[in-house]
Design a protein around this motif. Structure first.
Motif, PDB file in Angstrom:
ATOM      1  N   LYS A  63     -50.932   8.631 -32.611  1.00  0.00           N
ATOM      2  CA  LYS A  63     -51.062   8.149 -33.987  1.00  0.00           C
ATOM      3  C   LYS A  63     -50.554   9.155 -35.026  1.00  0.00           C
ATOM      4  O   LYS A  63     -50.283   8.769 -36.167  1.00  0.00           O
ATOM      5  CB  LYS A  63     -52.515   7.773 -34.290  1.00  0.00           C
ATOM      6  N   HIS A  64     -50.396  10.421 -34.609  1.00  0.00           N
ATOM      7  CA  HIS A  64     -49.871  11.423 -35.554  1.00  0.00           C
ATOM      8  C   HIS A  64     -48.358  11.312 -35.708  1.00  0.00           C
ATOM      9  O   HIS A  64     -47.774  11.928 -36.603  1.00  0.00           O
ATOM     10  CB  HIS A  64     -50.233  12.833 -35.074  1.00  0.00           C
ATOM     11  N   LEU A  65     -47.718  10.529 -34.834  1.00  0.00           N
ATOM     12  CA  LEU A  65     -46.263  10.358 -34.896  1.00  0.00           C
ATOM     13  C   LEU A  65     -45.911   9.133 -35.728  1.00  0.00           C
ATOM     14  O   LEU A  65     -46.739   8.244 -35.947  1.00  0.00           O
ATOM     15  CB  LEU A  65     -45.694  10.197 -33.484  1.00  0.00           C
ATOM     16  N   ARG A  66     -44.630   9.109 -36.157  1.00  0.00           N
ATOM     17  CA  ARG A  66     -44.110   7.930 -36.852  1.00  0.00           C
ATOM     18  C   ARG A  66     -42.992   7.366 -35.979  1.00  0.00           C
ATOM     19  O   ARG A  66     -41.880   7.894 -35.966  1.00  0.00           O
ATOM     20  CB  ARG A  66     -43.594   8.289 -38.246  1.00  0.00           C
ATOM     21  N   PRO A  67     -43.289   6.312 -35.211  1.00  0.00           N
ATOM     22  CA  PRO A  67     -42.317   5.825 -34.224  1.00  0.00           C
ATOM     23  C   PRO A  67     -41.045   5.300 -34.868  1.00  0.00           C
ATOM     24  O   PRO A  67     -41.074   4.696 -35.944  1.00  0.00           O
ATOM     25  CB  PRO A  67     -43.077   4.700 -33.503  1.00  0.00           C
ATOM     26  N   ASP A  68     -39.919   5.538 -34.171  1.00  0.00           N
ATOM     27  CA  ASP A  68     -38.651   4.996 -34.665  1.00  0.00           C
ATOM     28  C   ASP A  68     -38.594   3.491 -34.376  1.00  0.00           C
ATOM     29  O   ASP A  68     -39.495   2.918 -33.765  1.00  0.00           O
ATOM     30  CB  ASP A  68     -37.452   5.740 -34.065  1.00  0.00           C
ATOM     31  N   GLU A  69     -37.512   2.858 -34.824  1.00  0.00           N
ATOM     32  CA  GLU A  69     -37.395   1.398 -34.737  1.00  0.00           C
ATOM     33  C   GLU A  69     -37.516   0.893 -33.305  1.00  0.00           C
ATOM     34  O   GLU A  69     -38.269  -0.039 -33.017  1.00  0.00           O
ATOM     35  CB  GLU A  69     -36.053   0.960 -35.334  1.00  0.00           C
ATOM     36  N   ASP A  70     -36.778   1.515 -32.373  1.00  0.00           N
ATOM     37  CA  ASP A  70     -36.810   1.047 -30.988  1.00  0.00           C
ATOM     38  C   ASP A  70     -38.185   1.218 -30.360  1.00  0.00           C
ATOM     39  O   ASP A  70     -38.663   0.340 -29.627  1.00  0.00           O
ATOM     40  CB  ASP A  70     -35.769   1.799 -30.149  1.00  0.00           C
ATOM     41  N   THR A  71     -38.826   2.347 -30.640  1.00  0.00           N
ATOM     42  CA  THR A  71     -40.159   2.592 -30.081  1.00  0.00           C
ATOM     43  C   THR A  71     -41.166   1.596 -30.628  1.00  0.00           C
ATOM     44  O   THR A  71     -41.958   1.006 -29.877  1.00  0.00           O
ATOM     45  CB  THR A  71     -40.619   4.025 -30.403  1.00  0.00           C
ATOM     46  N   ALA A  72     -41.140   1.372 -31.938  1.00  0.00           N
ATOM     47  CA  ALA A  72     -42.078   0.441 -32.560  1.00  0.00           C
ATOM     48  C   ALA A  72     -41.893  -0.964 -32.005  1.00  0.00           C
ATOM     49  O   ALA A  72     -42.876  -1.663 -31.707  1.00  0.00           O
ATOM     50  CB  ALA A  72     -41.893   0.445 -34.074  1.00  0.00           C
TER      51      ALA A  72
END
Length: 423
Positions: free
Chosen positions: A395-404
């Motif tokens: 949750k501390h990360l901000r996922p990129d488009e593909d990951t999200a």
């Protein structure tokens, strides 16, 4: 073209009460099981139908002065609305009271009669004076009708029977070839050992007519439900099961209360069809599992106990995740309004996290492999806890488009209405 995997759930009787949480526990969670197999590249046949004949509709129709067919189809319309709201991928294939199905119920009766497996004889039966029909022994609880609670009388009547005793030894031996709970096998062996022939006559109008000139009785509803999984496979109006259509049921899911009568009757009819050359193998199901029971205030949910919960009062995604999380699938668990709000909070956190896109890439392969192991083991509670643990780790990360998108795709297997979008 045949699917890689055939999954069937025990189809519902469309009562006026609509779908209850027991149905939801079976249908929604097994829908996610099928969705997961598709996610992993397996094609799945996931049919559905309605066990539409029955005494409750007839009794209710008599009470209110209506036609049982009208009542039944109104109930089916309500079930369809609820199934749509559940966001399942089931494909409706049949309704047992329709003429296109009734002809095959009668066809089966005729084939059994030709082989000497259907006969009429005088015998002692259970008679419910309120419902005005014969009851199977299993429908009598402590001397009372399970439907209306009236005291049951014993008497002699001339009834139609299926000669299931001729298949007793084969039905017992076949249990060694089926993957089903040991408790179910023990119950079936015990039932097959106080074997008596199957009385299929019922003194009511809302049932499949027995195809004999002048006969006024109808067939037991368990006859209708003994072969529906085969008629799911074809739309043919001229052949019961055309060449090349047959496919065994890879997974059959339903309540443990059907461990004996329904499952034994179905296995019996399938063996007869095998002997007739209609199907290529003796047993209908490769694997049978039973979903557990949902309890409230320590008791099984029921309208009579005043502790029933309507699925219509809850968000379908939150409800599906909560039922997955409530406990091991074969055991069920205790309902709690407080705990279902935990799923609402979890989905809200996931939605906010996935909407806050960034540039962080997360490898999902290990997570997906764990989900795969848990789903195939029917450990759906671990699937939900696994999602929660995955979120807490990242949750501390901000996922990129593909990951999200990858995370959202997996989550929608278990919460089909979930959408995160982008900021």
């Amino acid at each position: 073209m045949k699917a890689d995997f055939y999954c069937a759930v025990m189809f519902p009787y469309p009562s006026a009460a609509g779908l209850h949480l027991g149905h939801y526990y079976n249908y929604a969670i097994i829908d996610s099981y099928c969705r997961w197999l598709r996610h992993r590249g397996t094609s799945v046949f996931q049919p559905f139908g309605y066990d539409a004949f029955g005494l409750p509709a007839e009794n209710y129709a008599r009470k209110v002065g209506r036609n049982p067919a009208d009542v039944t189809y109104e109930n089916i319309a309500q079930f369809r609305r609820q199934m749509d709201r559940m966001n399942t991928c089931f494909e409706e294939r049949l309704i047992t009271c329709e003429p296109s199905y009734v002809k095959w119920t009668q066809w089966i009766f005729t084939r059994l009669r030709e082989r000497g497996l259907a006969y009429k004889a005088w015998g002692e039966v259970n008679w419910c004076p309120s419902c005005e029909t014969v009851l199977a022994n299993e429908q009598v609880i402590d001397g009372h009708c399970e439907r209306c609670a009236s005291a049951v009388e014993r008497g002699e009547m001339n009834q139609w029977y299926f000669r299931i005793t001729d298949y007793r030894d084969r039905l017992i031996a076949g249990l060694d070839r089926i993957d089903m709970p040991d408790s179910t096998k023990r119950m079936q062996r015990a039932w097959l050992a106080d074997l008596r022939d199957w009385c299929v006559s019922r003194q009511r109008t809302w049932g499949c007519p027995i195809p004999i000139e002048g006969e006024t009785d109808t067939l037991d509803g368990f006859v209708d439900s003994s072969f529906y999984y085969l008629r799911y496979l074809t739309d043919s109006d001229t052949e019961f099961l055309p060449d090349g259509c047959y496919q065994p049921v890879d997974l059959y899911v339903g309540g443990a209360e059907h461990a004996c009568m329904h499952l034994i009757y179905t296995r019996f009819i399938h063996m007869v069809l095998f002997d007739l050359g209609v199907v290529p193998q003796e047993e209908p199901f490769r694997k049978v599992i039973h979903q557990g029971v949902i309890r409230k205030d320590g008791a099984k949910m029921s309208k009579s106990k005043g502790n029933a919960v309507s699925p219509d009062d809850y968000d379908p995604d939150e409800l599906r995740l909560y039922l997955m999380f409530i406990g091991p699938y074969s055991e069920g668990g205790e309902w709690s309004d407080e705990h279902i709000t935990g799923q609402r909070r979890f989905l809200s956190r996931m939605r906010r996290w996935l909407e806050s896109r960034g540039s962080d890439r997360i490898d999902l392969s290990a997570f997906e492999e764990q989900v795969d192991q848990d789903v195939r083991a029917f450990k759906f509670n671990k699937v939900v806890s696994g999602f929660m643990e995955f979120y807490n780790r990242h949750k501390h990360l901000r996922p990129d488009e593909d990951t999200a998108q990858g995370i959202e795709e997996v989550l929608r297997v278990f919460a089909p209405g979930f959408r995160a979008g982008t900021q």
